[in-house]
Design an enzyme around this catalytic site. Structure first.
Site: not given
Ligand code: ADP
Length: 160
Positions: A17, A41, A90, A128
């Site tokens: 992130h 979630k 990703r 995460s």
């Molecule tokens: P959500 O529940 O909306 O998917 P996340 O916190 O998992 O929430 O992810 C938020 C955004 O960050 C999404 O667009 C996800 O693809 C992106 N994201 C999560 N992890 C990574 C990472 N390691 N590298 C790049 N983008 C990421």
């Protein structure tokens, strides 16, 4: 002024992130990291904890703001004055869901564009949920998250 909103669950914020936010902070005037309550979630950290951790981790970026929200993203984006939604990609596996989400958000408000950024290679495998799983099994997550997040994960798993 271009204000971009980066929504997600951030449960917890990872180096992946942060990678995306640091790139966006260079490209846009203002970046709003919008942390969704996402009760469906069943997040490991409550909203206040996720917001506090993201504020700590992103404190070095002067044009980045962190806030929590529990309304419809499009409504929240409008309220913040953001005309762009940012999401991270990703791998190909992210694409289908992200494509659907971007299309749906365009149906809700055609004036708000979705843009995607990709992280550096070492953050491509990071999520995460994997970080939470490793931490729950008492694995070392220090390469994946900020030290404050690693401490919070230890506390969450009763290691402190
Ligand atoms: P959500 O529940 O909306 O998917 P996340 O916190 O998992 O929430 O992810 C938020 C955004 O960050 C999404 O667009 C996800 O693809 C992106 N994201 C999560 N992890 C990574 C990472 N390691 N590298 C790049 N983008 C990421």
């Amino acid at each position: 002024m271009n204000t971009v909103i980066y929504p997600g669950t951030f449960d917890p914020i990872t180096n992946g992130h942060t990678d995306i936010v640091e790139r966006a902070a260079v490209l846009f005037d203002k970046v709003i990291v919008a942390i969704a309550a996402s009760p469906g979630k069943r997040p490991g950290f409550d909203l206040a904890q996720r917001v506090a951790l993201a504020k700590t981790v992103l404190g070095h970026l002067s044009n980045v703001e962190v806030c929590g929200f529990s309304s419809l993203l499009i409504e929240f984006a409008r309220k913040c004055g953001a005309n762009i939604i940012l999401r991270g990609l990703r791998a190909v596996s992210d694409f289908e869901y992200e494509f659907q989400l971007a299309g749906m958000n365009r149906c809700l408000d055609a004036d708000i564009e979705t843009v995607f950024l990709t992280p550096s290679m070492e953050n491509t495998y990071l999520s995460s949920s994997l970080v939470r799983e490793i931490a729950a099994l008492h694995g070392d997550v220090s390469a994946f998250v900020h030290p404050e997040v690693a401490s919070a994960l230890s506390a969450l798993n009763g290691q402190q």
